[in-house]
Design an enzyme around this catalytic site. Structure first.
Site, short mmCIF file in Angstrom:
data_model
loop_
_atom_site.label_atom_id
_atom_site.label_comp_id
_atom_site.label_asym_id
_atom_site.label_seq_id
_atom_site.Cartn_x
_atom_site.Cartn_y
_atom_site.Cartn_z
CD GLU A 165 47.30 105.40 -0.73
OE1 GLU A 165 47.41 105.26 0.51
OE2 GLU A 165 46.23 105.41 -1.33
CB SER B 116 46.93 102.44 -3.56
OG SER B 116 46.91 103.83 -3.46
CE1 TYR C 295 47.79 106.10 -7.56
CE2 TYR C 295 48.18 103.98 -6.50
CZ TYR C 295 47.54 105.20 -6.54
OH TYR C 295 46.68 105.53 -5.54
NE ARG D 204 37.33 108.18 -6.47
CZ ARG D 204 38.59 107.80 -6.21
NH1 ARG D 204 39.59 108.60 -6.45
NH2 ARG D 204 38.84 106.60 -5.72
CG ASP E 4 35.64 105.04 -5.72
OD1 ASP E 4 35.38 106.19 -6.13
OD2 ASP E 4 36.78 104.70 -5.34
CD GLU F 223 37.43 102.50 -1.77
OE1 GLU F 223 37.88 102.48 -0.62
OE2 GLU F 223 38.14 102.35 -2.77
CG ASN G 96 38.51 106.52 -1.87
OD1 ASN G 96 39.23 105.81 -1.19
ND2 ASN G 96 37.91 106.07 -2.96
N GLY H 105 42.56 111.06 -5.00
CA GLY H 105 43.72 111.59 -5.73
C GLY H 105 43.41 112.98 -6.25
N1 LIG Z 1 33.35 93.09 -4.72
C1 LIG Z 1 34.04 93.38 -5.80
N2 LIG Z 1 33.69 92.91 -7.03
C2 LIG Z 1 34.41 93.23 -8.13
N3 LIG Z 1 35.50 93.99 -8.13
C3 LIG Z 1 35.93 94.48 -6.95
C4 LIG Z 1 35.21 94.22 -5.74
N4 LIG Z 1 35.85 94.83 -4.72
C5 LIG Z 1 36.92 95.45 -5.26
N5 LIG Z 1 36.99 95.24 -6.59
C6 LIG Z 1 38.06 95.73 -7.48
O1 LIG Z 1 39.22 96.01 -6.72
C7 LIG Z 1 39.54 97.42 -6.77
C8 LIG Z 1 40.08 97.89 -5.43
O2 LIG Z 1 39.15 97.65 -4.39
P1 LIG Z 1 38.74 98.75 -3.34
O3 LIG Z 1 37.79 98.13 -2.41
O4 LIG Z 1 38.26 99.94 -4.08
O5 LIG Z 1 40.10 99.05 -2.59
P2 LIG Z 1 41.03 100.36 -2.49
O6 LIG Z 1 40.59 101.07 -1.26
O7 LIG Z 1 42.41 99.83 -2.37
O8 LIG Z 1 40.79 101.18 -3.72
C9 LIG Z 1 38.22 98.06 -7.20
O9 LIG Z 1 38.44 99.30 -7.81
C10 LIG Z 1 37.68 97.02 -8.15
O10 LIG Z 1 38.37 97.05 -9.39
MG LIG Z 2 39.00 101.87 -4.43
#
Ligand SMILES: Nc1ncnc2c1ncn2[C@@H]1O[C@H](COP(=O)(O)OP(=O)(O)O)[C@@H](O)[C@H]1O
Ligand SMILES: [Mg+2]
Length: 377
Positions: free
Chosen positions: A30, A201, A270, A309, A311, A325, A327, A331
């Site tokens: 990143e 990311s 991105y 943030r 999510d 999560e 963060n 960003g």
């Molecule tokens: N359990 C889940 N069910 C549906 N979509 C998911 C799930 N976990 C992650 N995602 C999808 O994957 C993306 C990235 O996962 P995330 O856990 O937020 O990782 P990062 O820390 O890389 O952002 C999420 O924004 C979502 O689009």
């Molecule tokens: Mg995420």
């Protein structure tokens, strides 16, 4: 320096500016995102109030000091400096002709280094040892927000909604690949998401919809971390809430991310231009309230301070909110969700930066007034 509660330190003299070290770059995937965030912050910090030093962490992890006339991108070619570990010295030092010399002094550091070595608590540890105020979460808060498994445990402990997951360790994957994949599959079922525990990311994240695809996904995730999560996958809308403060923590209006991709992957984040950020998110009033309330509780459960943030995954079938999560370093370009959500909540970007710097001093003051030796009361 006296530090009145809830405000910036008094610097004695109306013309004295606060010296802010804007720290960006880093060794993670990143690096570029961080650079973009730093440029936006640099432009928005009021020059009448702040004297900004640009400090880039280059690809080798070395700190480089920029100069006022050069843009943030050019900082990586600047003079090599390091932060004095003498608590309270607040000095950048460099090697000169006659040994170590001071290359600059700072009142506060604004770290905007994403990923490992930036938002995982390690950089915060260094700043803590140096005794300098800094923006954002501390060592513990940063570390637990970075580790998806630990974060989920703490959220579960606070009775907050998280999707079921099963951990896989890289060493068991190497020892018994088939058995490990089978264990995760029978615990979670399909579809599931495979995620390295400490990444960002969407790097190393896979949506797995068939049993055959699980092992390759686990092997790829194991390139990024020794701990991997297998999490129940749902069909969901992606809702985000910006958070600001310590005690109390305040929540922005929620926003929504819409992408044409199967999920919000690296390209959607991105590369693709057609990823949409909806601010505010089209939600019912009670959904908005639910998201904001959960977001504040989540940041508190994860020891978050300053900014964050939250999510969410909003289940399209059941209408349930799941916390995906929080963060600790979202960003931060003007176009990013975090500042846009605050803008929509009535806090413009420059005022948001002022507030974050103020919070850094608040947090520092709270910590430095604690006793460090036992005194009979
Ligand atoms: N359990 C889940 N069910 C549906 N979509 C998911 C799930 N976990 C992650 N995602 C999808 O994957 C993306 C990235 O996962 P995330 O856990 O937020 O990782 P990062 O820390 O890389 O952002 C999420 O924004 C979502 O689009
Ligand atoms: Mg995420």
């Amino acid at each position: 320096m006296t530090r009145p509660r809830g405000g910036l330190p008094s610097l004695g003299g109306a013309m004295t500016k606060l010296r802010v070290g804007l720290l960006f770059g880093g060794r993670s995937a990143e690096h570029e995102v961080s650079l973009a965030s730093a440029s936006s912050i640099h432009k928005a910090l009021d020059p009448a109030r702040y004297e900004v030093s640009l400090i880039a962490v280059d690809r080798d992890g070395r700190w480089r000091l920029g100069s006022p006339e050069l843009p943030p991108e050019a900082t990586v070619d600047g003079r090599e400096v390091s932060l004095s570990a003498v608590p309270g010295a607040n000095a950048l030092v460099a090697t000169g002709a006659s040994g170590l010399e001071t290359a600059g002094e700072l009142d506060v550091i604004f770290p905007i280094v994403h990923g490992r070595g930036g938002e995982d608590g390690t950089l915060q540890g260094l700043l803590e040892l140096a005794g300098i105020p800094y923006v954002g979460s501390g060592v513990l808060g940063s570390a637990v927000q970075m580790d998806k498994d630990t974060a989920k445990r703490l959220l579960r402990d606070a009775e907050l909604p998280v999707l079921p997951w099963e951990n896989v360790r890289a060493h068991e994957l190497a020892r018994d690949p088939e058995g490990t994949a089978e264990r995760a599959l029978s615990a979670i079922g399909l579809p599931l998401f495979v995620k390295p525990a400490n990444q960002g990311s969407s790097v190393g994240i896979h949506k797995v919809t068939s049993a055959d695809a699980l092992l390759p996904a686990l092997r790829d995730a194991a390139r990024y971390d020794v701990k991997i999560l297998c999490e129940q996958g749902i069909d969901a809308r992606e809702i985000e809430v910006a958070l600001l403060g310590r005690d109390p923590i305040e929540a922005s209006v929620p926003g929504e991310i819409r992408t044409g991709h199967d999920f919000y992957d690296y390209e959607a984040k991105y590369v693709d231009e057609d990823t949409e950020l909806l601010v505010p998110a089209p939600l019912e009033p009670e959904q908005t309230e639910r998201a904001r309330e959960l977001a504040v509780r989540a940041m508190a459960a994860l020891e978050g301070e300053g900014l964050g943030r939250a999510d969410f995954l909003l289940d399209r079938d059941t209408g349930d909110f799941w916390i995906n999560e929080v963060n600790s370093l979202p960003g931060f370009t003007e176009m990013s969700m975090y500042p846009r959500l605050w803008e929509a909540t009535g806090l413009p970007y420059p005022a948001l930066l002022d507030r974050l710097i103020e919070l850094a001093f608040d947090r520092h003051r709270d910590r430095t007034t604690l006793e460090t030796v036992y005194r009979r009361s």
